[in-house]
Motif scaffolding. Structure first.
Motif, PDB file in Angstrom:
ATOM      1  N   GLY A 328       0.804  -1.230   0.000  1.00 59.12           N
ATOM      2  CA  GLY A 328       0.000   0.000   0.000  1.00 59.12           C
ATOM      3  C   GLY A 328       0.833   1.274   0.000  1.00 59.12           C
ATOM      4  O   GLY A 328       0.633   2.147  -0.841  1.00 59.12           O
ATOM      5  N   PRO A 329       1.770   1.413   0.944  1.00 55.40           N
ATOM      6  CA  PRO A 329       2.563   2.654   0.997  1.00 55.40           C
ATOM      7  C   PRO A 329       3.296   2.938  -0.315  1.00 55.40           C
ATOM      8  O   PRO A 329       3.432   4.086  -0.720  1.00 55.40           O
ATOM      9  CB  PRO A 329       3.545   2.393   2.136  1.00 55.40           C
ATOM     10  CG  PRO A 329       2.844   1.431   3.029  1.00 55.40           C
ATOM     11  CD  PRO A 329       2.050   0.554   2.114  1.00 55.40           C
ATOM     12  N   MET A 330       3.731   1.877  -1.002  1.00 55.28           N
ATOM     13  CA  MET A 330       4.417   2.075  -2.286  1.00 55.28           C
ATOM     14  C   MET A 330       3.497   2.786  -3.268  1.00 55.28           C
ATOM     15  O   MET A 330       3.912   3.702  -3.982  1.00 55.28           O
ATOM     16  CB  MET A 330       4.853   0.713  -2.842  1.00 55.28           C
ATOM     17  CG  MET A 330       5.801   0.791  -4.011  1.00 55.28           C
ATOM     18  SD  MET A 330       7.435   1.385  -3.534  1.00 55.28           S
ATOM     19  CE  MET A 330       7.472   2.965  -4.340  1.00 55.28           C
ATOM     20  N   ALA A 331       2.253   2.362  -3.273  1.00 58.75           N
ATOM     21  CA  ALA A 331       1.284   2.976  -4.187  1.00 58.75           C
ATOM     22  C   ALA A 331       1.127   4.454  -3.857  1.00 58.75           C
ATOM     23  O   ALA A 331       1.160   5.320  -4.731  1.00 58.75           O
ATOM     24  CB  ALA A 331      -0.054   2.251  -4.089  1.00 58.75           C
ATOM     25  N   ALA A 332       0.967   4.753  -2.559  1.00 54.46           N
ATOM     26  CA  ALA A 332       0.769   6.140  -2.150  1.00 54.46           C
ATOM     27  C   ALA A 332       1.991   6.980  -2.498  1.00 54.46           C
ATOM     28  O   ALA A 332       1.881   8.106  -2.986  1.00 54.46           O
ATOM     29  CB  ALA A 332       0.504   6.198  -0.644  1.00 54.46           C
ATOM     30  N   VAL A 333       3.176   6.421  -2.252  1.00 54.86           N
ATOM     31  CA  VAL A 333       4.404   7.166  -2.459  1.00 54.86           C
ATOM     32  C   VAL A 333       4.617   7.485  -3.944  1.00 54.86           C
ATOM     33  O   VAL A 333       4.964   8.600  -4.309  1.00 54.86           O
ATOM     34  CB  VAL A 333       5.600   6.376  -1.862  1.00 54.86           C
ATOM     35  CG1 VAL A 333       6.902   6.776  -2.510  1.00 54.86           C
ATOM     36  CG2 VAL A 333       5.658   6.597  -0.351  1.00 54.86           C
ATOM     37  N   MET A 334       4.365   6.501  -4.801  1.00 53.84           N
ATOM     38  CA  MET A 334       4.588   6.795  -6.218  1.00 53.84           C
ATOM     39  C   MET A 334       3.563   7.799  -6.735  1.00 53.84           C
ATOM     40  O   MET A 334       3.916   8.749  -7.432  1.00 53.84           O
ATOM     41  CB  MET A 334       4.583   5.536  -7.093  1.00 53.84           C
ATOM     42  CG  MET A 334       4.957   5.875  -8.526  1.00 53.84           C
ATOM     43  SD  MET A 334       5.302   4.460  -9.568  1.00 53.84           S
ATOM     44  CE  MET A 334       3.673   4.159 -10.218  1.00 53.84           C
ATOM     45  N   ALA A 335       2.312   7.611  -6.345  1.00 53.36           N
ATOM     46  CA  ALA A 335       1.279   8.543  -6.812  1.00 53.36           C
ATOM     47  C   ALA A 335       1.620   9.966  -6.364  1.00 53.36           C
ATOM     48  O   ALA A 335       1.553  10.922  -7.146  1.00 53.36           O
ATOM     49  CB  ALA A 335      -0.081   8.115  -6.263  1.00 53.36           C
ATOM     50  N   ALA A 336       2.016  10.085  -5.104  1.00 52.99           N
ATOM     51  CA  ALA A 336       2.303  11.407  -4.558  1.00 52.99           C
ATOM     52  C   ALA A 336       3.572  11.999  -5.170  1.00 52.99           C
ATOM     53  O   ALA A 336       3.741  13.206  -5.219  1.00 52.99           O
ATOM     54  CB  ALA A 336       2.453  11.324  -3.036  1.00 52.99           C
TER      55      ALA A 336
END
Lengths: 455, 150
Positions: A328-336
């Protein structure tokens, strides 16, 4: 007045390097051309070209038979010849250099590349070692993550069937590539600290961290432990000259590996495993409010310094968690990390009066950098107006991060921008993921439209 | 500048009668061995040939500067030969060679001072007037004077 620069170098570094330099200087004097020559010979680099000189130069002559760090001249017109050519035909080389089309003012891409370069050079100590490890580990994560995602295209449980392609992809990605992640991370942290003697103890410590379940945090600790142990053994142990050769090949690897390994097993492994397990448990069972808060924080960090230490801290955290199957955090980090340049691109379209023509042109490049997850694309804009740009991009990224976490999106690969969306199963909930990125982009663009002053 | 430390009397061959590039190189290496600058003849000769193989050291203007870095070299040194008959050296400008400077550099170059001198001489070879005088030297004393004045 056109300024020309030159670099000369040859393998032995006593004769041709200097004759070539002299020959160019002599002709340049005769023809009253402004020339500076850097020599890279047996006595080291003399007359080194500065970044500013390179930026101001009309063209650069590289007369060399060895490496002269040519990446410095990216974007500049370069005349490249063997060193002997400068001795035989300095006139022709100067003609060629003078006739080169002057380079356009540094493009956005070049500026971004330069900032990245300057940053990695400026890194020191702890941060530099950590980044060496992370960058060595990244290709493993990319390859592993995407191969696992591909395996899922045959069905989420397809890999359990032995002998199938899905099973093969899973064992390449999950069984091999992901297993190497933490050892390589630790190995290259140690390598960065102690050079080659640090590599083996680091790899071993990292492998133990993985086996003990201490994850990437354990790996980071193992890397630093192994690196500094090897480093201090290297300078601390004094041997008679005849035995000095045994040091790097026998004594340091043996002692440093034993010390690192024993500490990992008896001291560090258990507590770090506990921390990692709790973290992974918390992250997998996290309620949507907490998830959104975590996403908010990670997102804000990504935009705050656009590729600097804060950004890299959030990024490393997310990448490390991939090793513990937390996506999950990977998804948030790349999107952001994608929204700051994207938001700036959108802003140059909807707030035309608030950007210079140059910035509007750069906006298009920023868009491309944005979809490629190169957060640094926002730097040139932020540098010229930090007080208005940074809050805008931080807010947009925080919103995107929060949404990505709240939507429960996950990402298997640590990089790739919009292009990983095309790989089946790399991202879950693709539609919602794209929505999260779009919302953050719009938020950033609107804030910029309101905050920025007309030019 | 104390050129004598670098260029031993025994390493000045004026004139040198030789039939080929290889013969010139071997004679100069022998001179460097005799002067005590080179202790492993074969190793240094190998380094010289390796260097020639990557491109001729005939820099043009009738001068050649065969040079090699090798663990067979004891200390940085020079040897000079003025050839009795011009010899083909596959030079950059196609002209045969009459003046040959051989440069020997140890693998671990200790002390930059000597290297600086070699470098200064290399630079000076680009100067037309210096080259003319160099190719005109008739004995060791004039050569020493000429190099000493750099």
């Amino acid at each position: 007045m056109k300024k020309i620069l030159a670099v000369t170098a040859c393998p032995t570094g006593v004769a041709h390097t200097y004759m070539a330099a002299e020959s160019l200087m002599k002709k340049a004097r005769e023809r009253q051309i402004e020339l500076k020559v850097e020599t890279r010979g047996a006595v080291g680099v003399e007359n080194e070209l500065t970044e500013q000189e390179i930026a101001e130069a009309h063209a650069i002559i590289v007369a060399a038979d060895t490496d002269v760090l040519e990446s410095r001249f990216a974007g500049k017109p370069v005349v490249r010849v063997p060193v002997a050519q400068a001795i035989r035909n300095p006139d022709g080389l100067l003609d060629e250099a003078m006739a080169k089309e002057a380079s356009a003012p540094a493009s956005l891409q070049a500026q971004v590349a330069q900032t990245k370069e300057a940053r990695s050079k400026g890194r020191s100590g702890f941060y530099k070692h950590l980044m060496t490890g992370v960058s060595a580990m990244l290709p493993l994560v990319v390859a592993g993550g995407l191969l696992i995602a591909l395996s899922f295209t045959f069905g989420i449980k397809a890999f359990e069937e032995e002998g199938t392609l899905a099973a093969a992809l899973m064992s390449i990605g999950g069984g091999a590539a992901f297993k190497l992640m933490v050892p390589i991370l630790a190995g290259f942290i140690a390598f960065s600290i102690a050079e080659k003697p640090g590599l083996a103890p680091g790899l071993i410590g990292g492998m133990l961290a993985d086996q003990l379940g201490a994850g990437f945090l354990g790996g980071i600790l193992a890397g630093f432990l192994a690196g500094y142990t090897a480093h201090y053994l290297k300078i601390g142990i004094k041997l008679p000259r005849n035995f000095e050769g045994l040091k790097p090949i026998l004594i340091i690897p043996l002692l440093a590996s034993a010390i690192t390994g024993l500490l990992m097993i008896y001291v560090i492994g258990e507590p770090v495993k506990f921390v990692m397990d709790s973290l992974a448990d918390w992250l997998t069972s996290i309620g949507s409010t907490n998830a959104a808060l975590l996403g908010l924080l990670l997102g804000a960090m990504m935009a705050f310094d656009m590729g600097g230490p804060v950004n890299k801290a959030a990024y490393t955290f997310a990448v490390g968690l991939l090793a513990s199957q937390v996506y999950g955090p990977m998804a948030a980090v790349m999107a952001a990390g994608m929204t700051p340049p994207l938001g700036l691109w959108l802003a140059t379209l909807i707030a035309k009066k608030k950007f210079t023509q140059e910035e509007k042109d750069a906006g298009k490049s920023a868009g491309v950098l944005g979809i490629s997850f190169i957060t640094e694309g926002a730097i040139p804009f932020a540098a010229s107006d930090p007080i208005r740009v940074i809050p805008s991009i931080v807010t947009g990224s925080a919103v995107t991060g929060a949404l990505a976490m709240a939507f429960n999106t996950t990402l298997q690969a640590p990089h790739g921008g919009i292009f990983v969306l095309a790989i089946p199963n790399a991202v879950s909930h693709v539609g919602l993921y794209a929505l999260a990125i779009a919302v953050g982009t719009v938020v950033t663009a609107l804030m910029l439209k309101i905050l920025k002053k007309p030019v | 500048m104390n050129i004598k430390e670098l260029l031993h009397e025994q390493s000045i061959l004026i004139p040198l009668a030789a039939a080929s590039k290889n013969e010139v190189m071997e004679k100069l290496v022998d001179a460097l061995v005799a002067s005590g600058a080179v202790h492993d003849r074969e190793a240094y000769l190998g380094a010289l040939h390796n260097r020639e193989a990557t491109g001729s050291t005939g820099i043009g203007f009738r001068v050649a500067i065969p040079h090699g870095k090798s663990s067979g070299v004891t200390k940085p040194a020079l040897a000079f030969a003025k050839l009795a008959e011009p010899i083909d050296w596959d030079s950059l400008d196609g002209q045969p060679v009459t003046g040959v400077f051989m440069i020997a550099v140890p693998e671990a170059a200790a002390g930059n001072e000597h290297l600086q001198i070699l470098i200064a001489i290399s630079r000076k070879l680009i100067d037309d007037e210096f080259r003319e005088r160099l190719l005109a030297v008739e004995d060791a004393a004039t050569l020493n004077d000429l190099l000493g004045a750099i």
